[in-house]
Design a protein around this motif. Structure first.
Motif, PDB file in Angstrom:
ATOM      1  N   PHE A  70     -34.702 -27.279 -27.218  1.00  0.00           N
ATOM      2  CA  PHE A  70     -33.760 -26.227 -26.866  1.00  0.00           C
ATOM      3  C   PHE A  70     -34.174 -25.531 -25.572  1.00  0.00           C
ATOM      4  N   VAL A  71     -33.198 -24.854 -24.970  1.00  0.00           N
ATOM      5  CA  VAL A  71     -33.451 -23.912 -23.887  1.00  0.00           C
ATOM      6  C   VAL A  71     -32.987 -22.549 -24.388  1.00  0.00           C
ATOM      7  N   PHE A  72     -33.844 -21.562 -24.249  1.00  0.00           N
ATOM      8  CA  PHE A  72     -33.471 -20.213 -24.686  1.00  0.00           C
ATOM      9  C   PHE A  72     -33.779 -19.221 -23.578  1.00  0.00           C
ATOM     10  N   GLN A  73     -32.778 -18.492 -23.185  1.00  0.00           N
ATOM     11  CA  GLN A  73     -32.984 -17.417 -22.214  1.00  0.00           C
ATOM     12  C   GLN A  73     -31.966 -16.330 -22.480  1.00  0.00           C
ATOM     13  N   ASN A  74     -32.443 -15.142 -22.725  1.00  0.00           N
ATOM     14  CA  ASN A  74     -31.545 -14.019 -22.950  1.00  0.00           C
ATOM     15  C   ASN A  74     -32.164 -12.795 -22.298  1.00  0.00           C
ATOM     16  N   GLY A  75     -31.713 -12.504 -21.103  1.00  0.00           N
ATOM     17  CA  GLY A  75     -32.329 -11.452 -20.304  1.00  0.00           C
ATOM     18  C   GLY A  75     -31.648 -10.101 -20.405  1.00  0.00           C
ATOM     19  N   LEU A  88     -39.431 -21.462 -39.069  1.00  0.00           N
ATOM     20  CA  LEU A  88     -39.521 -20.143 -38.446  1.00  0.00           C
ATOM     21  C   LEU A  88     -38.141 -19.493 -38.342  1.00  0.00           C
ATOM     22  N   MET A 126     -36.556 -16.245 -40.186  1.00  0.00           N
ATOM     23  CA  MET A 126     -36.033 -15.118 -39.408  1.00  0.00           C
ATOM     24  C   MET A 126     -34.575 -14.833 -39.767  1.00  0.00           C
ATOM     25  N   THR A 178     -33.348 -11.269 -41.386  1.00  0.00           N
ATOM     26  CA  THR A 178     -32.256 -10.469 -40.837  1.00  0.00           C
ATOM     27  C   THR A 178     -31.173 -10.236 -41.894  1.00  0.00           C
ATOM     28  N   ALA A 199     -29.868  -5.405 -36.079  1.00  0.00           N
ATOM     29  CA  ALA A 199     -29.661  -6.676 -36.778  1.00  0.00           C
ATOM     30  C   ALA A 199     -28.420  -7.391 -36.256  1.00  0.00           C
ATOM     31  N   LEU A 202     -29.375  -9.061 -32.959  1.00  0.00           N
ATOM     32  CA  LEU A 202     -30.254 -10.230 -33.121  1.00  0.00           C
ATOM     33  C   LEU A 202     -29.560 -11.374 -33.852  1.00  0.00           C
ATOM     34  N   LEU A 251     -31.437 -16.371 -30.524  1.00  0.00           N
ATOM     35  CA  LEU A 251     -32.812 -16.649 -30.962  1.00  0.00           C
ATOM     36  C   LEU A 251     -32.823 -17.340 -32.322  1.00  0.00           C
ATOM     37  N   LEU A 252     -31.991 -16.851 -33.234  1.00  0.00           N
ATOM     38  CA  LEU A 252     -32.008 -17.391 -34.595  1.00  0.00           C
ATOM     39  C   LEU A 252     -31.460 -18.820 -34.652  1.00  0.00           C
ATOM     40  N   THR A 297     -32.377 -21.122 -32.277  1.00  0.00           N
ATOM     41  CA  THR A 297     -33.217 -22.023 -31.481  1.00  0.00           C
ATOM     42  C   THR A 297     -33.730 -23.187 -32.331  1.00  0.00           C
ATOM     43  N   ASN A 315     -36.540  -9.366 -22.135  1.00  0.00           N
ATOM     44  CA  ASN A 315     -37.443 -10.493 -21.927  1.00  0.00           C
ATOM     45  C   ASN A 315     -36.619 -11.688 -21.466  1.00  0.00           C
ATOM     46  N   GLY A 316     -36.585 -11.883 -20.165  1.00  0.00           N
ATOM     47  CA  GLY A 316     -35.700 -12.899 -19.599  1.00  0.00           C
ATOM     48  C   GLY A 316     -36.359 -14.241 -19.343  1.00  0.00           C
ATOM     49  N   THR A 317     -37.579 -14.432 -19.819  1.00  0.00           N
ATOM     50  CA  THR A 317     -38.238 -15.721 -19.586  1.00  0.00           C
ATOM     51  C   THR A 317     -37.384 -16.864 -20.127  1.00  0.00           C
ATOM     52  N   LYS A 318     -37.169 -17.856 -19.290  1.00  0.00           N
ATOM     53  CA  LYS A 318     -36.412 -19.043 -19.715  1.00  0.00           C
ATOM     54  C   LYS A 318     -37.371 -19.981 -20.448  1.00  0.00           C
ATOM     55  N   ILE A 319     -37.082 -20.228 -21.710  1.00  0.00           N
ATOM     56  CA  ILE A 319     -37.924 -21.115 -22.514  1.00  0.00           C
ATOM     57  C   ILE A 319     -37.301 -22.503 -22.513  1.00  0.00           C
ATOM     58  N   PHE A 322     -37.971 -25.873 -24.293  1.00  0.00           N
ATOM     59  CA  PHE A 322     -38.796 -26.278 -25.435  1.00  0.00           C
ATOM     60  C   PHE A 322     -38.466 -27.700 -25.859  1.00  0.00           C
ATOM     61  N   LEU A 373     -36.219  -4.290 -40.303  1.00  0.00           N
ATOM     62  CA  LEU A 373     -35.890  -5.569 -39.671  1.00  0.00           C
ATOM     63  C   LEU A 373     -37.126  -6.185 -39.014  1.00  0.00           C
ATOM     64  N   ALA A 413     -41.866 -12.924 -41.637  1.00  0.00           N
ATOM     65  CA  ALA A 413     -41.318 -14.282 -41.512  1.00  0.00           C
ATOM     66  C   ALA A 413     -42.193 -15.132 -40.586  1.00  0.00           C
ATOM     67  N   THR A 423     -44.628 -18.345 -41.620  1.00  0.00           N
ATOM     68  CA  THR A 423     -44.438 -19.652 -40.991  1.00  0.00           C
ATOM     69  C   THR A 423     -45.756 -20.176 -40.413  1.00  0.00           C
ATOM     70  N   GLU A 449     -43.458 -25.558 -34.879  1.00  0.00           N
ATOM     71  CA  GLU A 449     -43.366 -24.254 -35.559  1.00  0.00           C
ATOM     72  C   GLU A 449     -44.456 -23.311 -35.052  1.00  0.00           C
TER      73      GLU A 449
END
Lengths: 387, 387
Positions: A4-9, A212, A216, A220, A247, A250, A255-256, A258, B8-12, B14, B212, B219, B223, B243
């Motif tokens: 996956f790619v995850f980015q949420n700034g 994970l 999560m 939530t 909640a 999120l 994120l949930l 990924t 937190n805008g880091t592009k992950i 993965f 939360l 959680a 994990t 994980e």
């Protein structure tokens, strides 16, 4: 786990009176702000005046477009695009709930595009860029305050369609739980249902080894369930409102999801419902999601057992796992009823008149859902279960 | 819940083979890349060649600085700063674990500053800007791949100090669990301990109504615990490695701390230990954290009961809650031992010679910790419990 790619700034500014920071946060993006909102509720609550004052304190030039309705309409979006194009707007500031934010996103995308904005929703064209968006959130529900997606209704044919692009994630979102104190009970409950549905769409997946994010999601959901009664009984309980508000964000900030493949059939099935009948999205989901569960659970009983046990505390019956799975669905229905949601179509006076038509529309682009692929006929069956 | 700002805008990026994307991701920031790494492990594994090729494919100009040690030293940081200043570096690419990333962050901050970089660690000066940082992660542990912080050791006096700034969050981090297959068992276990400690520092708070984030902390801990044995027994188990890797990032990306006040005393107490003795940070934490818990649990027995019950599955003894609290701490010690960690100073041949000196240094800036404020004498007691 999937790659996956995850980015949420999105910058989240959370807490009491934080709406006073909206001018300062908006000024970062330029001088010209399109203030976008719904009906009169932000005027009545005084939020409108606070936001306007904060923007004026930073000497911003303010343009306005109110009148966003629930299930926001493409006609108003087109008006907003015209304002942006004529005035070189630098930021669209959405003050409201998911409908207002979704409308702002569609405007933001359409304002940098030469064609008609509906092209993005039919897939004729793809978003490549958009005007920055800021948010002052008043309804915790849609998660649109950090998501990349938007759902818009086209009055011509009452199509309700979704689209998304990373540039549509709001640059900042101001979340003050106090602003949610005055939400009507029904709207609070619809919001709770909507955020739960966002998690469940991701939770029911065929991807294995996603412990994970499973946990999560469960964390939530448990938090939402445990605070739902409190916010309904004590609407000014700050801490419970804060749990629900965070909640809700999120639940839908990606994120949930990924490493997983989400399902999203229930959302599509519901969209046809609220597209035609104009009922609240949350209420539609409260009706459709349990029906979907009953129709698909046998595809992966163990996952529904996990859901029943970890989220709803159902003891596992190791002799009859199916019984445990079904008990989880029942628990969920009981919960939805306890917060005042309808759980059957008959409760909102919808009969079987449009089942076939809605199922046709829902499957125009092919079968829906990833947990289990659903054809038009499957979807008719789900509407029937929901009667 | 406390008010908070979270961004937190880091592009992950993965997944398998994603290190091949490093050239493409780096090129976004300019032509000149400082490639920063540790000893020879990335050469031996072949990762060095892959990264170099990917950078060359995008015609990037590559500068190199290897030799980062565990507990990275300010002397090497100063070398890196000189390279950046002389060559107008556009991106510092850290290929390695937390030490390499932390070293890269200190270089990134120092390269835009006229004074000496150690000023940031003593508080003489504050970071305002820094060179962009990219990461290819090889050790899941420190969480530095999305965090804003860095910890550096000054050989003059063996001070180990932390600092942070939002501009130090990596712009992108590439996480391929396959790269962690070859980690030695001990290092894997140290990483697991480190990430658990990051969660626990946030978990033990006096802030009420943080359900939360409590549940998300639990959680993530569950994990990690459930996958630890697997990664040690089957080092090439992709899913378990995935994980652990994703959990290590989320443990320290600041989401789990939203609305809370973290403690961080154990980290500071440990920093003095690994500052003087140069033991692995994770091993130091495995020794210090249980000792800290035994010293502070009576400050909030109920929180430790929640920890014991929800994280370790200890049945609650409602007649003797303290017994439940202590059983949780014992469970944690047993777990750390089971993954091969030391849990007493004597196991790593550290005697009481420097207890007073370390406690003095740890409290130079005043009492440590927020859950319970710890004086110099408290910290000596914790070292004694850890003997």
């Amino acid at each position: 786990m999937q790659d996956f790619v995850f980015q949420n700034g999105t910058k989240i500014i959370f807490g009491k009176e934080k709406e006073n920071l909206v001018g300062q946060e908006s000024a970062v993006f330029g001088k010209k702000v399109l203030l976008h909102y719904g009906g009169g509720s932000i005027q009545r609550s005084g939020l409108y005046d606070i936001v306007l004052q904060s923007l004026k304190n930073k000497n911003l030039e303010i343009f306005e477009l109110g009148g966003v309705q629930p299930n926001p309409r493409v006609s108003l979006v087109r008006e907003g695009i015209a304002i942006c194009k004529e005035n070189d707007i630098n930021l669209i500031l959405a003050v409201g709930g998911g409908s207002v934010i979704d409308s702002a996103k569609a405007i933001a995308a359409g304002a940098t595009y030469d064609g008609d904005v509906w092209d993005f929703f039919t897939g004729i064209s793809q978003v490549t860029d958009s005007i920055p968006i800021g948010v002052v959130l008043t309804i915790p529900a849609a998660g649109s305050e950090t998501s990349a997606g938007t759902v818009i209704t086209n009055e011509e044919g009452w199509y309700k369609r979704a689209m998304g692009h990373d540039s549509l994630r709001p640059k900042f979102s101001i979340l003050n739980p106090v602003l949610t104190f005055t939400l009507p009970e029904y709207q609070t409950a619809c919001g709770i249902t909507d955020m739960m549905a966002h998690i469940l769409e991701r939770y029911f997946t065929n991807v294995k080894n996603v412990e994970l994010t499973d946990r999560m999601c469960e964390a939530t959901l448990q938090t939402i369930i445990s605070n739902a009664q409190t916010v309904l009984e004590e609407p000014t309980n700050y801490d419970a409102r804060a749990e629900i508000m965070w909640a809700g964000t999120l639940a839908h900030n990606d994120l949930l999801g990924t490493g997983r493949i989400g399902d999203w059939a229930s959302h599509n099935i519901e969209h046809e419902l609220s597209g035609i009948y104009d009922i609240a999205h949350g209420a539609g989901l409260a009706i459709i999601f349990p029906a979907w569960m009953k129709y698909v659970y046998s595809h992966d009983v163990n996952r529904f057992v996990q859901f029943a046990n970890r989220v709803w505390g159902v003891d596992i019956d190791w002799n009859y796992l199916e019984k445990t799975a079904l008990a989880g669905i029942t628990k969920m229905e009981q919960f939805l009823r306890s917060i005042g949601m309808p759980i059957r179509l008959s409760e909102v006076d919808i009969n079987d008149q449009h089942f076939e038509e809605m199922a046709d529309k829902a499957t125009e682009d092919g079968p829906q859902g990833n947990f289990l692929k659903l054809t038009r006929d499957d979807i008719v069956e789900i509407y029937k279960i929901a009667r």
